[in-house]
Design a protein around this motif. Structure first.
Motif, short mmCIF file in Angstrom:
data_model
loop_
_atom_site.label_atom_id
_atom_site.label_comp_id
_atom_site.label_asym_id
_atom_site.label_seq_id
_atom_site.Cartn_x
_atom_site.Cartn_y
_atom_site.Cartn_z
N PRO A 84 32.98 -5.49 53.52
CA PRO A 84 34.00 -6.06 54.43
C PRO A 84 35.04 -5.01 54.80
O PRO A 84 35.52 -4.26 53.94
N GLY A 85 35.35 -4.95 56.08
CA GLY A 85 36.36 -4.02 56.55
C GLY A 85 35.83 -2.64 56.87
O GLY A 85 36.61 -1.78 57.33
N LYS A 86 34.55 -2.42 56.64
CA LYS A 86 33.96 -1.11 56.93
C LYS A 86 32.79 -1.28 57.88
O LYS A 86 32.19 -2.35 58.00
N GLU A 87 32.46 -0.18 58.53
CA GLU A 87 31.28 -0.18 59.38
C GLU A 87 30.02 -0.19 58.52
O GLU A 87 30.02 0.30 57.39
N ARG A 88 28.95 -0.73 59.10
CA ARG A 88 27.67 -0.64 58.42
C ARG A 88 27.29 0.82 58.33
O ARG A 88 27.37 1.55 59.31
N GLU A 89 26.88 1.27 57.15
CA GLU A 89 26.61 2.69 56.97
C GLU A 89 25.19 2.96 56.49
O GLU A 89 24.60 2.18 55.73
N SER A 147 8.84 12.27 55.13
CA SER A 147 10.21 12.69 55.43
C SER A 147 11.18 11.62 54.94
O SER A 147 11.01 10.43 55.24
N LYS A 148 12.18 12.07 54.21
CA LYS A 148 13.17 11.16 53.65
C LYS A 148 14.56 11.75 53.87
O LYS A 148 14.74 12.97 53.76
N TYR A 149 15.49 10.88 54.16
CA TYR A 149 16.85 11.32 54.42
C TYR A 149 17.81 10.41 53.67
O TYR A 149 17.57 9.21 53.56
N TYR A 150 18.88 11.02 53.18
CA TYR A 150 19.85 10.27 52.37
C TYR A 150 21.27 10.57 52.83
O TYR A 150 21.59 11.69 53.22
N ALA A 151 22.11 9.57 52.71
CA ALA A 151 23.53 9.81 52.87
C ALA A 151 24.02 10.65 51.70
O ALA A 151 23.48 10.55 50.58
N ASP A 152 25.01 11.48 51.94
CA ASP A 152 25.49 12.37 50.89
C ASP A 152 25.93 11.60 49.65
O ASP A 152 25.76 12.09 48.52
#
Length: 123
Positions: free
Chosen positions: A40-45, A56-61
């Motif tokens: 709540p209160g944040k953008e979907r990330e 191929s795989k990618y990750y948020a830091d």
């Protein structure tokens, strides 16, 4: 297309959960899959994404080294293994599918979404 996410729950900090997302409705093995989260209160990330073959795989830091995305095309399912969970990981987690062949981090570029599964990490 239907995406059904499951596996969320309540876990203590440092614990683990494995989320699953079962897909139906179109050829699963041809599509990029992603995991996102929302508080709540944040953008979907963006959390993690995987190419159609799983190569191929990618990750948020903020999840690198802790979360692992994988897929089983024979079962039309994508997974998110979450280890070393932190209270900041508390969110509703969504799986999403994209028709284009490249993993991207922008939610609006995904075509279909699951209903979300709640992950709560207590301190």
């Amino acid at each position: 297309v239907q995406l059904q996410a499951s596996g969320g729950g309540l876990v203590q900090a440092g614990g683990s959960l494995r989320l699953s997302c079962a897909a139906s409705g179109r050829t699963f093995s041809s599509h990029v899959m992603g995991w996102f989260r929302h508080t709540p209160g944040k953008e979907r990330e963006f959390v993690a994404g995987i190419g159609w073959s799983g190569g191929s795989k990618y990750y948020a830091d903020f999840v690198k080294g802790r979360f692992t995305i994988s897929r089983d095309n024979a079962k039309n399912t994508v997974y998110l293994q979450m280890n070393s969970l932190k209270p900041d990981d508390t969110a509703v987690y969504y799986c999403a599918q994209r028709g284009a062949p490249v993993v991207v981090t922008t939610p609006t570029l995904y075509d279909y979404w699951g209903q979300g599964t709640q992950v709560t990490v207590s301190s």
